[in-house]
Design a protein around this motif. Sequence first.
Motif, PDB file in Angstrom:
ATOM      1  N   VAL A   1       0.955  -1.555   6.322  1.00  0.00           N
ATOM      2  CA  VAL A   1       1.521  -1.074   7.590  1.00  0.00           C
ATOM      3  C   VAL A   1       2.318   0.208   7.368  1.00  0.00           C
ATOM      4  O   VAL A   1       2.175   1.189   8.103  1.00  0.00           O
ATOM      5  CB  VAL A   1       2.408  -2.159   8.227  1.00  0.00           C
ATOM      6  CG1 VAL A   1       3.061  -1.624   9.496  1.00  0.00           C
ATOM      7  CG2 VAL A   1       1.582  -3.398   8.551  1.00  0.00           C
ATOM      8  N   LEU A   2       3.157   0.227   6.332  1.00  0.00           N
ATOM      9  CA  LEU A   2       3.941   1.425   6.046  1.00  0.00           C
ATOM     10  C   LEU A   2       3.046   2.578   5.595  1.00  0.00           C
ATOM     11  O   LEU A   2       3.355   3.745   5.852  1.00  0.00           O
ATOM     12  CB  LEU A   2       4.986   1.129   4.965  1.00  0.00           C
ATOM     13  CG  LEU A   2       6.063   0.097   5.324  1.00  0.00           C
ATOM     14  CD1 LEU A   2       7.085   0.003   4.206  1.00  0.00           C
ATOM     15  CD2 LEU A   2       6.736   0.434   6.638  1.00  0.00           C
ATOM     16  N   GLY A   3       1.947   2.267   4.925  1.00  0.00           N
ATOM     17  CA  GLY A   3       1.034   3.315   4.489  1.00  0.00           C
ATOM     18  C   GLY A   3       0.364   4.037   5.646  1.00  0.00           C
ATOM     19  O   GLY A   3      -0.122   5.159   5.477  1.00  0.00           O
ATOM     20  N   ARG A   4       0.350   3.407   6.839  1.00  0.00           N
ATOM     21  CA  ARG A   4      -0.264   4.037   8.008  1.00  0.00           C
ATOM     22  C   ARG A   4       0.728   4.854   8.832  1.00  0.00           C
ATOM     23  O   ARG A   4       0.340   5.499   9.809  1.00  0.00           O
ATOM     24  CB  ARG A   4      -0.896   2.966   8.905  1.00  0.00           C
ATOM     25  CG  ARG A   4      -2.092   2.276   8.287  1.00  0.00           C
ATOM     26  CD  ARG A   4      -2.844   1.472   9.319  1.00  0.00           C
ATOM     27  NE  ARG A   4      -2.076   0.338   9.807  1.00  0.00           N
ATOM     28  CZ  ARG A   4      -2.132  -0.887   9.280  1.00  0.00           C
ATOM     29  NH1 ARG A   4      -2.901  -1.112   8.239  1.00  0.00           N
ATOM     30  NH2 ARG A   4      -1.418  -1.868   9.784  1.00  0.00           N
ATOM     31  N   VAL A   5       2.003   4.853   8.448  1.00  0.00           N
ATOM     32  CA  VAL A   5       2.998   5.656   9.159  1.00  0.00           C
ATOM     33  C   VAL A   5       2.695   7.134   8.935  1.00  0.00           C
ATOM     34  O   VAL A   5       2.401   7.560   7.813  1.00  0.00           O
ATOM     35  CB  VAL A   5       4.419   5.318   8.680  1.00  0.00           C
ATOM     36  CG1 VAL A   5       5.437   6.267   9.301  1.00  0.00           C
ATOM     37  CG2 VAL A   5       4.757   3.876   9.030  1.00  0.00           C
ATOM     38  N   GLU A   6       2.767   7.927   9.990  1.00  0.00           N
ATOM     39  CA  GLU A   6       2.440   9.343   9.889  1.00  0.00           C
ATOM     40  C   GLU A   6       3.391  10.043   8.914  1.00  0.00           C
ATOM     41  O   GLU A   6       4.609   9.902   9.008  1.00  0.00           O
ATOM     42  CB  GLU A   6       2.538   9.999  11.263  1.00  0.00           C
ATOM     43  CG  GLU A   6       2.119  11.464  11.278  1.00  0.00           C
ATOM     44  CD  GLU A   6       2.140  12.064  12.666  1.00  0.00           C
ATOM     45  OE1 GLU A   6       1.850  13.266  12.801  1.00  0.00           O
ATOM     46  OE2 GLU A   6       2.460  11.318  13.629  1.00  0.00           O
ATOM     47  N   GLY A   7       2.819  10.787   7.983  1.00  0.00           N
ATOM     48  CA  GLY A   7       3.603  11.517   7.002  1.00  0.00           C
ATOM     49  C   GLY A   7       3.779  10.802   5.686  1.00  0.00           C
ATOM     50  O   GLY A   7       4.222  11.410   4.710  1.00  0.00           O
ATOM     51  N   VAL A   8       3.447   9.504   5.630  1.00  0.00           N
ATOM     52  CA  VAL A   8       3.574   8.743   4.388  1.00  0.00           C
ATOM     53  C   VAL A   8       2.342   8.982   3.523  1.00  0.00           C
ATOM     54  O   VAL A   8       1.209   8.764   3.966  1.00  0.00           O
ATOM     55  CB  VAL A   8       3.754   7.236   4.673  1.00  0.00           C
ATOM     56  CG1 VAL A   8       3.740   6.448   3.366  1.00  0.00           C
ATOM     57  CG2 VAL A   8       5.051   6.990   5.422  1.00  0.00           C
TER      58      VAL A   8
END
Length: 453
Positions: free
Chosen positions: A168-175
């Motif tokens: 889920v965090l890997g799909r955050v924009e800019g990550v």
Amino acid sequence: MGGFSRLFIYRPVLALVISIVIVLVGTIAIPLLPIESMPEITPPTVAVDTSYPGANAAVLEETVASPIEQEVNGVEDMLYMSSKSTAAGSYELTVTFEVGTDVDMATVLTQNRVKIAEPKLPEEVKRQGVKVEKRSTQMVLMVALNSPDERYDDVYLSNYATTRIKDVLGRVEGVGKVSIFGAKDFGMRVWLDPGRLKARNLTADEVVGALREQNVQVAAGKIGEPPSAIGTNFEYTLTTLGRLSDVDQFANIIVKSGSEGELVRVRDVARVELGAQSYTWYAQLDGKPASLLGIYQIPGANALAVKEGVQAAMEDLSGAFPEGLEWGIPYDTTEYIQASIAEVVESLIIAIFLVIFTVFIFLQDFRTTLIPAITIPVSLIGTFAAMLALGFSINNLSLFGLVLAIGIVVDDAIVVVENTMRLIDTEGLSAKEATAKAMDEVAGPVVATTLVL
């Protein structure tokens, strides 16, 4: 240069329109600029990771490091590479490329070289897989998953982070990457008893072979699928027990059978338990087990936006957390970025007021002071558009440069205004004529000194 300035002196509406356009373009560019602590000046890197369970550093160097590095060496735009082989069986190669190299293309080129080396690697390494990925050195923040009452151990926390949070965090924009520190992925651990193996005339390789043969996912096929016998009315898809999942299933794997039907199972020669694949490292928060997720941003991303996105994602995920599980952010670089930017912006505002005040004291005329005061926001806001076009970011160095630029802009304006006032007083020229003549006299020196500074 003076003739060019006459175009705007005798056409004030044109000058006003251009100034408004500059301000609008700069205002639009501000939210589009990436925000970071320092500019991206480090060379891009690509990492090659794999593991060889049970191997020591010397074996890794001979069987894994040597084939991979022979092929990767000399990849386009490479500066140098460094590798690390550990006694725990993990291998990591870091390839550093020239500054300005497209990191995505560098990753593809490195992947192609690694593919050439893969046939030379041991079979167990091929099973583990060789991962090639671009590596960012910009860690924005770290998310901690912990259990204050210690009802969950580090293995549970690590696997919860891997299965429920990391993607889920890997799909955050800019990550760009989410790395779990102290990761302990679930693994079925088989502890062999050498004495029992010897008593049954077995070797460790035979046990490993039995585990591989019987812990597989198979396609069992169908019954009654055409072409089938006449009168077959039904078609059935067969399902079988595939990969094993619990301790009892692994303990019941047959290792050896005798001529009279006697069987030797894994439980007869080993102890089976569900644990972590590796215990070589661990993570703690306030002295208690924890799982730490390092959040890395992609080059050019907005660090503040990355933090906001991660926080929003964690707030959503925390609604489904089991009781006794909490999260926090123990490490956050954006606090330093926000504080630095706030200090620089404050310095910027103070510098503007000090400059305007100084000009007013020097010129003793409010109307004359208004001219250099207007040049400050127009030139500063327009600079952000130029920064976006040149690929710059909002960081401590670029903002500090803007603070210094205020003095240059106002100094140039003062030179022009003072020379104009001198011509009005000494030669009795009108405002437009005096301004045009003043620009003919000082335009060259003003541009030259500005370029030098």
